[in-house]
Design a protein around this motif. Structure first.
Motif, PDB file in Angstrom:
ATOM      1  N   LEU A 225       0.861  -1.178   0.000  1.00 41.83           N
ATOM      2  CA  LEU A 225       0.000   0.000   0.000  1.00 41.83           C
ATOM      3  C   LEU A 225       0.897   1.228   0.000  1.00 41.83           C
ATOM      4  CD1 LEU A 225      -3.014   0.937   0.235  1.00 41.83           C
ATOM      5  CD2 LEU A 225      -2.593   1.169   2.693  1.00 41.83           C
ATOM      6  N   VAL A 226       0.775   2.041  -1.058  1.00 44.98           N
ATOM      7  CA  VAL A 226       1.674   3.185  -1.229  1.00 44.98           C
ATOM      8  C   VAL A 226       0.888   4.483  -1.042  1.00 44.98           C
ATOM      9  CG1 VAL A 226       3.359   4.295  -2.734  1.00 44.98           C
ATOM     10  CG2 VAL A 226       2.952   1.828  -2.938  1.00 44.98           C
ATOM     11  N   PRO A 227       1.203   5.273  -0.002  1.00 49.88           N
ATOM     12  CA  PRO A 227       0.516   6.548   0.223  1.00 49.88           C
ATOM     13  C   PRO A 227       1.187   7.675  -0.570  1.00 49.88           C
ATOM     14  CG  PRO A 227       1.425   5.609   2.268  1.00 49.88           C
ATOM     15  CD  PRO A 227       2.103   4.950   1.125  1.00 49.88           C
ATOM     16  N   PHE A 228       0.383   8.474  -1.263  1.00 50.50           N
ATOM     17  CA  PHE A 228       0.881   9.602  -2.051  1.00 50.50           C
ATOM     18  C   PHE A 228       0.370  10.911  -1.460  1.00 50.50           C
ATOM     19  CE2 PHE A 228       1.401   6.119  -4.908  1.00 50.50           C
ATOM     20  CZ  PHE A 228       2.399   6.463  -5.803  1.00 50.50           C
ATOM     21  N   LYS A 230       0.130  13.577  -3.263  1.00 50.21           N
ATOM     22  CA  LYS A 230      -0.643  14.215  -4.328  1.00 50.21           C
ATOM     23  C   LYS A 230      -1.368  13.134  -5.117  1.00 50.21           C
ATOM     24  CE  LYS A 230       2.489  18.179  -4.883  1.00 50.21           C
ATOM     25  NZ  LYS A 230       3.379  18.917  -5.815  1.00 50.21           N
ATOM     26  N   ALA A 231      -2.693  13.275  -5.244  1.00 52.20           N
ATOM     27  CA  ALA A 231      -3.482  12.263  -5.937  1.00 52.20           C
ATOM     28  C   ALA A 231      -3.076  12.141  -7.402  1.00 52.20           C
ATOM     29  CB  ALA A 231      -4.971  12.596  -5.815  1.00 52.20           C
ATOM     30  N   SER A 232      -2.761  13.264  -8.030  1.00 49.82           N
ATOM     31  CA  SER A 232      -2.373  13.226  -9.441  1.00 49.82           C
ATOM     32  C   SER A 232      -1.086  12.438  -9.634  1.00 49.82           C
ATOM     33  CB  SER A 232      -2.226  14.639  -9.993  1.00 49.82           C
ATOM     34  OG  SER A 232      -1.219  15.356  -9.288  1.00 49.82           O
ATOM     35  N   GLN A 233      -0.184  12.503  -8.649  1.00 49.89           N
ATOM     36  CA  GLN A 233       1.062  11.739  -8.754  1.00 49.89           C
ATOM     37  C   GLN A 233       0.801  10.239  -8.619  1.00 49.89           C
ATOM     38  OE1 GLN A 233       4.298  13.039  -6.279  1.00 49.89           O
ATOM     39  NE2 GLN A 233       4.498  15.017  -7.321  1.00 49.89           N
ATOM     40  N   ALA A 234      -0.181   9.879  -7.809  1.00 50.31           N
ATOM     41  CA  ALA A 234      -0.549   8.464  -7.717  1.00 50.31           C
ATOM     42  C   ALA A 234      -0.987   7.951  -9.087  1.00 50.31           C
ATOM     43  CB  ALA A 234      -1.662   8.266  -6.693  1.00 50.31           C
ATOM     44  N   CYS A 235      -1.749   8.771  -9.800  1.00 55.11           N
ATOM     45  CA  CYS A 235      -2.173   8.403 -11.156  1.00 55.11           C
ATOM     46  C   CYS A 235      -0.980   8.345 -12.107  1.00 55.11           C
ATOM     47  CB  CYS A 235      -3.223   9.384 -11.664  1.00 55.11           C
ATOM     48  SG  CYS A 235      -4.812   9.273 -10.808  1.00 55.11           S
ATOM     49  N   GLU A 298      10.868  -4.623  -5.822  1.00 55.48           N
ATOM     50  CA  GLU A 298      11.962  -3.646  -5.712  1.00 55.48           C
ATOM     51  C   GLU A 298      11.902  -2.638  -6.860  1.00 55.48           C
ATOM     52  OE1 GLU A 298      16.879  -3.553  -5.352  1.00 55.48           O
ATOM     53  OE2 GLU A 298      15.807  -5.461  -5.500  1.00 55.48           O
ATOM     54  N   LYS A 299      11.608  -3.106  -8.064  1.00 49.65           N
ATOM     55  CA  LYS A 299      11.468  -2.201  -9.209  1.00 49.65           C
ATOM     56  C   LYS A 299      10.309  -1.232  -8.997  1.00 49.65           C
ATOM     57  CE  LYS A 299      13.430  -5.210 -12.807  1.00 49.65           C
ATOM     58  NZ  LYS A 299      13.129  -5.954 -14.062  1.00 49.65           N
ATOM     59  N   ILE A 300       9.214  -1.736  -8.442  1.00 54.38           N
ATOM     60  CA  ILE A 300       8.065  -0.869  -8.170  1.00 54.38           C
ATOM     61  C   ILE A 300       8.441   0.198  -7.156  1.00 54.38           C
ATOM     62  CG2 ILE A 300       5.755  -0.797  -7.128  1.00 54.38           C
ATOM     63  CD1 ILE A 300       5.292  -3.585  -8.380  1.00 54.38           C
ATOM     64  N   MET A 301       9.184  -0.200  -6.129  1.00 56.97           N
ATOM     65  CA  MET A 301       9.636   0.777  -5.129  1.00 56.97           C
ATOM     66  C   MET A 301      10.500   1.845  -5.785  1.00 56.97           C
ATOM     67  SD  MET A 301       8.440   0.472  -2.106  1.00 56.97           S
ATOM     68  CE  MET A 301       9.642   1.516  -1.276  1.00 56.97           C
ATOM     69  N   ASN A 302      11.376   1.439  -6.698  1.00 59.71           N
ATOM     70  CA  ASN A 302      12.220   2.420  -7.387  1.00 59.71           C
ATOM     71  C   ASN A 302      11.388   3.428  -8.165  1.00 59.71           C
ATOM     72  OD1 ASN A 302      14.564   1.185  -6.444  1.00 59.71           O
ATOM     73  ND2 ASN A 302      14.825  -0.089  -8.269  1.00 59.71           N
ATOM     74  N   VAL A 303      10.270   2.964  -8.697  1.00 55.15           N
ATOM     75  CA  VAL A 303       9.388   3.869  -9.448  1.00 55.15           C
ATOM     76  C   VAL A 303       8.655   4.819  -8.505  1.00 55.15           C
ATOM     77  CG1 VAL A 303       7.321   4.012 -10.885  1.00 55.15           C
ATOM     78  CG2 VAL A 303       9.073   2.296 -11.390  1.00 55.15           C
ATOM     79  N   VAL A 304       8.002   4.286  -7.486  1.00 52.92           N
ATOM     80  CA  VAL A 304       7.142   5.137  -6.652  1.00 52.92           C
ATOM     81  C   VAL A 304       7.965   6.102  -5.811  1.00 52.92           C
ATOM     82  CG1 VAL A 304       5.267   3.455  -6.611  1.00 52.92           C
ATOM     83  CG2 VAL A 304       6.968   3.417  -4.769  1.00 52.92           C
ATOM     84  N   GLU A 305       9.220   5.764  -5.534  1.00 57.69           N
ATOM     85  CA  GLU A 305      10.069   6.670  -4.759  1.00 57.69           C
ATOM     86  C   GLU A 305      10.448   7.931  -5.538  1.00 57.69           C
ATOM     87  OE1 GLU A 305      13.217   4.061  -3.608  1.00 57.69           O
ATOM     88  OE2 GLU A 305      12.256   3.494  -1.699  1.00 57.69           O
ATOM     89  N   VAL A 312       5.837   3.157   2.700  1.00 58.13           N
ATOM     90  CA  VAL A 312       5.084   2.101   2.031  1.00 58.13           C
ATOM     91  C   VAL A 312       4.817   0.969   3.010  1.00 58.13           C
ATOM     92  CG1 VAL A 312       5.122   0.407   0.158  1.00 58.13           C
ATOM     93  CG2 VAL A 312       6.069   2.706  -0.209  1.00 58.13           C
ATOM     94  N   LEU A 313       3.580   0.482   3.008  1.00 56.04           N
ATOM     95  CA  LEU A 313       3.194  -0.633   3.871  1.00 56.04           C
ATOM     96  C   LEU A 313       3.223  -1.927   3.068  1.00 56.04           C
ATOM     97  CD1 LEU A 313       1.967  -1.922   6.443  1.00 56.04           C
ATOM     98  CD2 LEU A 313      -0.291  -1.276   5.554  1.00 56.04           C
ATOM     99  N   PHE A 314       4.062  -2.870   3.486  1.00 51.60           N
ATOM    100  CA  PHE A 314       4.076  -4.203   2.891  1.00 51.60           C
ATOM    101  C   PHE A 314       3.262  -5.141   3.780  1.00 51.60           C
ATOM    102  CE2 PHE A 314       7.637  -2.382   0.691  1.00 51.60           C
ATOM    103  CZ  PHE A 314       7.671  -3.039  -0.528  1.00 51.60           C
ATOM    104  N   ALA A 315       2.334  -5.861   3.179  1.00 49.69           N
ATOM    105  CA  ALA A 315       1.528  -6.820   3.936  1.00 49.69           C
ATOM    106  C   ALA A 315       2.359  -8.075   4.171  1.00 49.69           C
ATOM    107  CB  ALA A 315       0.259  -7.152   3.169  1.00 49.69           C
ATOM    108  N   ASP A 316       2.720  -8.322   5.423  1.00 51.96           N
ATOM    109  CA  ASP A 316       3.628  -9.420   5.745  1.00 51.96           C
ATOM    110  C   ASP A 316       2.916 -10.751   5.936  1.00 51.96           C
ATOM    111  OD1 ASP A 316       5.894  -7.763   5.726  1.00 51.96           O
ATOM    112  OD2 ASP A 316       5.512  -7.117   7.792  1.00 51.96           O
TER     113      ASP A 316
END
Length: 468
Positions: A225-228, A230-235, A298-305, A312-316
């Motif tokens: 779960l990735v908190p943004f 700015k809503a537009s940046q999430a898009c 990890e690639k997704i994290m590189n993008v959203v960062e 970011v919350l990872f469901a364990d």
């Protein structure tokens, strides 16, 4: 309209007196779905047990030109199951069997009233996977999924209902029974009647059996779960994830109000959201090899960062994953419990999602309404909930439809269309001129006429009113 005792007796002789209902309580119950507060009771509710009974009912309806509306689980959001011209409400609830799970060919044959989640769990016990998972999967039926070409959260990777329907048994409006295709993965034999029936919203025939393709079950998944801020940046991040070479199994967008209302609606979900967070992306990757999934995460994290995000919350655990999915699947119910609302089902190419979101907010400001947006962002599918709140009844009736039309005009201008998975039904039909030319609509109407020359089957749906 009124149905004569003669017609009611004929219907009763087909299904039995205990499966025909004319009392107002039953008729009202089957006269609504989840579309706003509409209620259109049929004159009679009939509950057939099998294909033969449906065939006989439609023969009567066709002979006497009685409007007949197939009624499923009534979870729809476009009014597709509303008996707007009264007549016969054809409840499919007794056709609820999983007929065969073919483990050798990875196929399943079902009747239309099988609950989607029940089917998914039944094939999972065999190590198989049916990916279609609408938010209402615990209550919606496979027949309705086929009629509306439903998608759900995992459509971004696995496709929508049409990608899994191989063959169907269908009763035509004159009572004839056909199979639309073959139980094969490839079929280049004449016009594709199977795909024509998918998404036809009960206007061309009554589906009585469905053959679906299955997949092997995946064994692992990672959910974050990735908190943004700015809503537009999430898009914006949605398209960036795909451009980085990742195809998530789910990629869901929820703006701030959707999260807040859901947490209030369901106090069993415990997630802390900081005040300056405007939106979240719920992102899942799945497969059989954990090392590949960790690399994709990890690639997704590189993008959203690259965007302005919070931690970011990872469901364990499975419990955490279930809690996050419960939050996402509860959004629609939370919005409905909070206010009178109208829900639109826009879909655009994912890269232009930020433009769509910003445009929706501008249109809301113009016409004085608030919107809460969420949806399957990986598909570019944004559910727009227009909230009545403190709006006057007059503005709700007069101004909001103007705003909805502008939202659809914006959507089409962005190379999108009116509905991604909810269908057109009753409530969107008078916006069809935005997406289609007169020639397009005439072609569709001619197809309808070929199947149903007396216009008995689910009339008043999809096509715009003549005086619109």
């Amino acid at each position: 309209m009124q149905l004569s005792p003669e017609i009611l007796n004929k219907l009763s002789s087909i299904v039995g007196a205990s499966y025909i209902f004319t009392d107002i309580e039953t008729r009202n119950h089957y006269g609504h779905d989840e579309t706003e507060d509409y209620v259109f009771p049929p004159n009679v509710v009939v509950k057939p047990a099998n294909t033969k009974e449906i065939s006989e009912i439609l023969k009567v309806a066709n002979e006497y030109k009685i409007p007949t509306t197939p009624i499923g689980a009534r979870t729809g959001l476009s009014g597709g199951a509303l008996s707007i011209y009264q007549g016969i409400g054809l409840s499919m609830e007794r056709l609820n069997r999983i007929i065969e799970i073919d483990e050798q060919n990875l196929q399943v044959t079902v009747e239309p009233a099988v609950i989607t989640q029940v089917l998914r769990e039944a094939v999972a016990e065999k190590g198989l996977f049916y990916p279609i998972d609408p938010s209402s999967q615990g209550s919606c039926w496979i027949g309705g999924n086929v009629a509306e070409n439903s998608g759900g959260a995992r459509a971004v990777k696995y496709g929508v209902t049409k990608d899994y329907v191989l063959n169907m048994e269908v009763v035509l409006p004159n009572g004839e029974i056909i199979w639309t295709g073959a139980n094969t993965l490839k079929n280049s034999t004449g016009y594709n009647l199977t795909q024509l029936m998918v998404g036809s919203e009960g206007t061309l025939g009554v589906i009585t059996k469905i053959v679906l393709k299955l997949l092997p079950q995946n064994t692992n998944s990672i959910l974050m779960l990735v908190p943004f801020f700015k809503a537009s940046q999430a898009c914006e991040a949605v398209s960036a994830i795909f451009r980085a070479g990742i195809i998530p199994s789910a990629l869901e967008f929820m703006e701030r109000d959707a999260i807040d209302w859901t947490l209030k609606y369901n106090d069993t979900i415990n997630i802390n959201v900081k005040d300056n967070v405007q939106a979240h992306l719920l992102i899942e990757v799945d497969g059989n090899y954990p090392e590949i999934l960790f690399s994709e995460a990890e690639k997704i994290m590189n993008v959203v960062e690259q965007f302005e995000i919070d931690e970011v919350l990872f469901a364990d655990t499975e419990d955490q994953k279930n809690a996050l999915w419960k939050m996402r699947r509860s959004v629609a119910e939370a919005v409905k419990s909070n206010s009178i609302y109208k829900e639109e089902d826009t879909v655009v190419p994912r890269y232009v999602l930020p433009e769509l979101l910003i445009g929706i907010k501008k249109i809301g400001n113009k016409y004085g309404f608030k919107s809460v947006c969420y949806g399957h962002a990986g598909d570019g599918n944004l559910h727009v909930n227009i909230i009545k709140g403190e709006m006057s009844d007059e503005n709700w009736q007069k101004e909001v439809p103007k705003g909805i039309r502008e939202i659809f005009e914006l959507t089409v201008a962005l190379k999108g269309t009116l509905s991604g998975e909810h269908g057109i039904g009753f409530v969107q039909k008078n916006f069809m001129d935005i997406a289609f030319s007169k020639v397009h609509l005439e072609l569709m109407e001619r197809i309808k006429y070929v199947f149903d020359p007396n216009n008995i089957l689910n009339p008043g749906k999809i096509f715009p009113d003549e005086n619109n």
